[in-house]
Write an enzyme that holds these catalytic residues in place. Structure first.
Site, PDB file in Angstrom:
ATOM      1  N   HIS A   1     -29.296  29.002 -18.484  1.00 60.53           N
ATOM      2  CA  HIS A   1     -29.694  27.626 -18.164  1.00 60.53           C
ATOM      3  C   HIS A   1     -31.220  27.596 -18.150  1.00 60.53           C
ATOM      4  O   HIS A   1     -31.855  28.470 -17.557  1.00 60.53           O
ATOM      5  CB  HIS A   1     -29.122  27.197 -16.803  1.00 60.53           C
TER       6      HIS A   1
ATOM      7  N   GLU B   1     -25.616  14.483 -14.978  1.00 59.19           N
ATOM      8  CA  GLU B   1     -25.982  14.120 -13.604  1.00 59.19           C
ATOM      9  C   GLU B   1     -26.847  12.859 -13.616  1.00 59.19           C
ATOM     10  O   GLU B   1     -27.266  12.391 -12.583  1.00 59.19           O
ATOM     11  CB  GLU B   1     -26.615  15.297 -12.855  1.00 59.19           C
TER      12      GLU B   1
ATOM     13  N   CYS C   1     -26.672  20.782 -13.151  1.00 59.23           N
ATOM     14  CA  CYS C   1     -26.770  21.255 -14.538  1.00 59.23           C
ATOM     15  C   CYS C   1     -25.569  22.090 -14.962  1.00 59.23           C
ATOM     16  O   CYS C   1     -25.516  22.571 -16.094  1.00 59.23           O
ATOM     17  CB  CYS C   1     -28.037  22.083 -14.714  1.00 59.23           C
TER      18      CYS C   1
HETATM   19  N1  CAA Z   1     -52.310  30.198 -16.456  1.00 57.41           N
HETATM   20  C1  CAA Z   1     -51.133  30.880 -16.606  1.00 57.41           C
HETATM   21  N2  CAA Z   1     -50.144  30.868 -15.635  1.00 57.41           N
HETATM   22  C2  CAA Z   1     -50.371  30.142 -14.537  1.00 57.41           C
HETATM   23  C3  CAA Z   1     -51.565  29.413 -14.333  1.00 57.41           C
HETATM   24  C4  CAA Z   1     -52.555  29.471 -15.350  1.00 57.41           C
HETATM   25  N3  CAA Z   1     -53.704  28.801 -15.238  1.00 57.41           N
HETATM   26  N4  CAA Z   1     -51.468  28.799 -13.133  1.00 57.41           N
HETATM   27  C5  CAA Z   1     -50.276  29.124 -12.602  1.00 57.41           C
HETATM   28  N5  CAA Z   1     -49.616  29.941 -13.449  1.00 57.41           N
HETATM   29  C6  CAA Z   1     -48.274  30.525 -13.280  1.00 57.41           C
HETATM   30  C7  CAA Z   1     -48.002  30.975 -11.864  1.00 57.41           C
HETATM   31  O1  CAA Z   1     -48.536  32.266 -11.613  1.00 57.41           O
HETATM   32  C8  CAA Z   1     -46.482  30.953 -11.857  1.00 57.41           C
HETATM   33  O2  CAA Z   1     -45.989  32.087 -12.507  1.00 57.41           O
HETATM   34  P1  CAA Z   1     -44.975  33.060 -11.721  1.00 57.41           P
HETATM   35  O3  CAA Z   1     -43.802  32.179 -11.342  1.00 57.41           O
HETATM   36  O4  CAA Z   1     -44.632  34.094 -12.739  1.00 57.41           O
HETATM   37  O5  CAA Z   1     -45.694  33.570 -10.532  1.00 57.41           O
HETATM   38  C9  CAA Z   1     -46.140  29.770 -12.772  1.00 57.41           C
HETATM   39  O6  CAA Z   1     -47.319  29.494 -13.523  1.00 57.41           O
HETATM   40  C10 CAA Z   1     -45.770  28.505 -12.018  1.00 57.41           C
HETATM   41  O7  CAA Z   1     -46.769  28.262 -11.089  1.00 57.41           O
HETATM   42  P2  CAA Z   1     -46.391  27.745  -9.632  1.00 57.41           P
HETATM   43  O8  CAA Z   1     -45.296  28.583  -9.045  1.00 57.41           O
HETATM   44  O9  CAA Z   1     -47.633  27.577  -8.848  1.00 57.41           O
HETATM   45  O10 CAA Z   1     -45.816  26.331 -10.060  1.00 57.41           O
HETATM   46  P3  CAA Z   1     -45.365  25.140  -9.183  1.00 57.41           P
HETATM   47  O11 CAA Z   1     -45.039  25.542  -7.800  1.00 57.41           O
HETATM   48  O12 CAA Z   1     -46.342  24.046  -9.367  1.00 57.41           O
HETATM   49  O13 CAA Z   1     -44.026  24.723  -9.937  1.00 57.41           O
HETATM   50  C11 CAA Z   1     -41.648  25.017  -9.886  1.00 57.41           C
HETATM   51  C12 CAA Z   1     -42.976  25.636 -10.290  1.00 57.41           C
HETATM   52  C13 CAA Z   1     -41.545  25.027  -8.369  1.00 57.41           C
HETATM   53  C14 CAA Z   1     -40.494  25.816 -10.462  1.00 57.41           C
HETATM   54  C15 CAA Z   1     -41.589  23.561 -10.418  1.00 57.41           C
HETATM   55  O14 CAA Z   1     -41.702  23.525 -11.811  1.00 57.41           O
HETATM   56  C16 CAA Z   1     -40.351  22.804  -9.999  1.00 57.41           C
HETATM   57  O15 CAA Z   1     -40.199  22.378  -8.865  1.00 57.41           O
HETATM   58  N6  CAA Z   1     -39.431  22.568 -10.969  1.00 57.41           N
HETATM   59  C17 CAA Z   1     -38.208  21.827 -10.726  1.00 57.41           C
HETATM   60  C18 CAA Z   1     -37.140  22.685 -10.105  1.00 57.41           C
HETATM   61  C19 CAA Z   1     -36.657  23.745 -11.064  1.00 57.41           C
HETATM   62  O16 CAA Z   1     -36.752  23.628 -12.272  1.00 57.41           O
HETATM   63  N7  CAA Z   1     -36.078  24.813 -10.514  1.00 57.41           N
HETATM   64  C20 CAA Z   1     -35.549  25.896 -11.336  1.00 57.41           C
HETATM   65  C21 CAA Z   1     -34.328  26.530 -10.718  1.00 57.41           C
HETATM   66  S1  CAA Z   1     -33.129  25.261 -10.261  1.00 57.41           S
HETATM   67  C22 CAA Z   1     -32.360  24.837 -11.718  1.00 57.41           C
HETATM   68  O17 CAA Z   1     -32.403  25.568 -12.657  1.00 57.41           O
HETATM   69  C23 CAA Z   1     -31.631  23.533 -11.795  1.00 57.41           C
HETATM   70  C24 CAA Z   1     -32.461  22.553 -12.559  1.00 57.41           C
HETATM   71  O18 CAA Z   1     -32.335  22.488 -13.789  1.00 57.41           O
HETATM   72  C25 CAA Z   1     -33.418  21.740 -11.835  1.00 57.41           C
END
Ligand code: CAA
Length: 388
Positions: free
Chosen positions: A235, A81, A113
């Site tokens: 994935h 992509e 992906c």
């Molecule tokens: N110590 C330990 N864990 C901690 C922590 C700390 N100090 N602070 C936060 N965490 C944990 C949270 O509790 C959370 O765990 P859970 O999901 O088990 O509740 C985890 O860390 C992540 O925290 P947030 O949800 O607050 O993280 P975020 O919102 O900042 O980011 C995300 C998470 C939204 C997935 C982000 O990484 C993102 O946007 N990623 C890109 C999109 C993506 O990868 N999507 C995945 C599905 S789509 C796909 O697979 C296609 C692709 O390849 C993109």
């Protein structure tokens, strides 16, 4: 006689530069444990300025070609992509670098992906029809997100090459598969953007939904029961996503989630980051190279997800002697021999050469591999084989 079809050879490549997620956490003022435990990642693999999906893909394919030769390769499918041209397939550049025969079809596939899984299924169909043919699949991506965005720690890059043939020395791909397509905007990249637009939490929910729907379709098509699988490969946008998926699937199947049946697949991804189209196949290589038990004759479940969104669940049978056909030492050495960059170098690496006026951009040699992007001139990319 029925034709068996599957993966005869595998190779992966990751460039020699990486950013530690501890460095990113420090600069962002985040707790490093959020990245190491919360999302389950350690490093972001970074391409140098003279590396892109073409050079990464050719590097991944080179050992496959050296080992298996080019006889019978009549198709090259390039799954990405983050291609380098809106019209010309990245596979044509890779085809030239690898010295593949001219009587070969060549096309690029895109669906976030998921595209390498489409490539694999198309390749299996082609080999079933023409058992002497071999198909080279290259899956390569550079995952870049906006600075400061929640996706930034899930960046990465890498490439996997697989040779699909009627001599499946590593895994045989089984014919049953379950698919699910839905029209959603969870992660997308309009033509004018270098980085994707993402609704991160929504994307994670749709990933789980796609897993259940494709598993259900796989079961409806006569798929194997959950308990038969020795390993599951997912994935891997980040490794915690697969752990969540694994738990979710176990609940769906009414089983206990045994994490030892998905963790070996995550070992390499934690060190590399997301490499989109290549990610599931990096997980499969990781599972095969990091599961202590002999997997020969055992089924592995594979879940592919591409935002937008397409999901597919299918299965593969690990072949006797698979370990002798995997370059595990080479892969481990590649991951160990990398150089950590500073945050300032990371920022500089994001600023990729982009002469939109048609001028000449000569690119400083930095790649450690054999292939590099030498220059962009008059809107044309020039790659070289350094012969290393
Ligand atoms: N110590 C330990 N864990 C901690 C922590 C700390 N100090 N602070 C936060 N965490 C944990 C949270 O509790 C959370 O765990 P859970 O999901 O088990 O509740 C985890 O860390 C992540 O925290 P947030 O949800 O607050 O993280 P975020 O919102 O900042 O980011 C995300 C998470 C939204 C997935 C982000 O990484 C993102 O946007 N990623 C890109 C999109 C993506 O990868 N999507 C995945 C599905 S789509 C796909 O697979 C296609 C692709 O390849 C993109």
């Amino acid at each position: 006689m029925t034709t068996r079809v599957g993966i005869e050879a595998f190779g992966f490549y990751v460039p020699h530069l990486y950013l530690s997620l501890d460095t990113l956490a420090e600069r962002q003022g985040s707790d490093p444990a959020k990245f190491s435990r919360g999302i389950g990642q350690e490093k972001i693999a970074l391409p140098a300025h003279d590396e892109d999906v073409v050079t990464l893909g050719a590097e991944a394919a080179r050992p496959v070609i050296e080992r298996c030769g080019t006889d019978g390769i009549d198709t090259l499918l390039f799954a990405t992509e983050s291609g380098v041209d809106q019209s010309k397939s990245a596979g044509i550049f890779a085809h030239a670098l690898l010295g593949l025969p001219a009587n070969c079809r060549n096309v690029e596939l895109k669906q976030a992906c998921y595209s390498a899984t489409a490539a694999l299924q198309l390749a299996c169909g082609h080999v079933m029809r023409k058992p002497r043919a071999r198909v080279l699949i290259i899956a390569a991506d550079v995952a870049r997100y906006d600075r400061g965005s929640s996706g930034e720690p899930t960046q990465g890059c890498g490439a996997v090459a697989m040779l699909v043939s009627a001599v499946p020395r590593i895994v045989e791909i089984e014919p049953v598969s379950g698919c699910y397509t839905e029209d959603i905007m969870d992660f997308w990249r309009p033509n004018y953007r270098r980085t994707p637009l993402v609704d991160g939490r929504f994307s994670a929910l749709r990933y789980l939904h796609g897993l259940v729907r494709s598993w259900t379709d796989y079961q409806a098509g006569g798929g194997r029961p959950y308990g038969e699988f020795a390993q599951f490969c997912y994935h891997l946008p980040f490794s915690r996503m697969a752990e969540k998926g694994h738990g979710h699937l176990a609940r769906q199947a009414g089983a206990e989630a045994d994490m030892t049946r998905c963790r070996p697949g995550m070992v390499y991804s934690r060190q590399v980051g997301n490499c989109y189209a290549a990610s599931l196949y990096l997980a499969l290589i990781s599972a095969l190279e990091n599961t202590r038990d002999d997997l020969a004759g055992r089924p592995v479940g594979l879940f592919s997800y591409g935002s937008g969104a397409v999901s597919e669940f299918f299965s593969a049978i690990v072949q006797p002697g698979y370990r002798d056909n995997l370059p595990a030492d080479r892969h481990r050495k590649l991951l160990r021999a990398r150089t950590e960059v500073t945050y300032e170098t990371y920022l500089d690496l994001r600023d990729i050469p982009d002469p939109q006026d048609g001028g000449t951009a000569l690119i400083r040699p930095a790649a450690r591999g054999r292939y590099r992007l030498e220059k962009i001139d008059d809107h044309k990319r020039h790659y070289v084989d350094t012969g290393r």
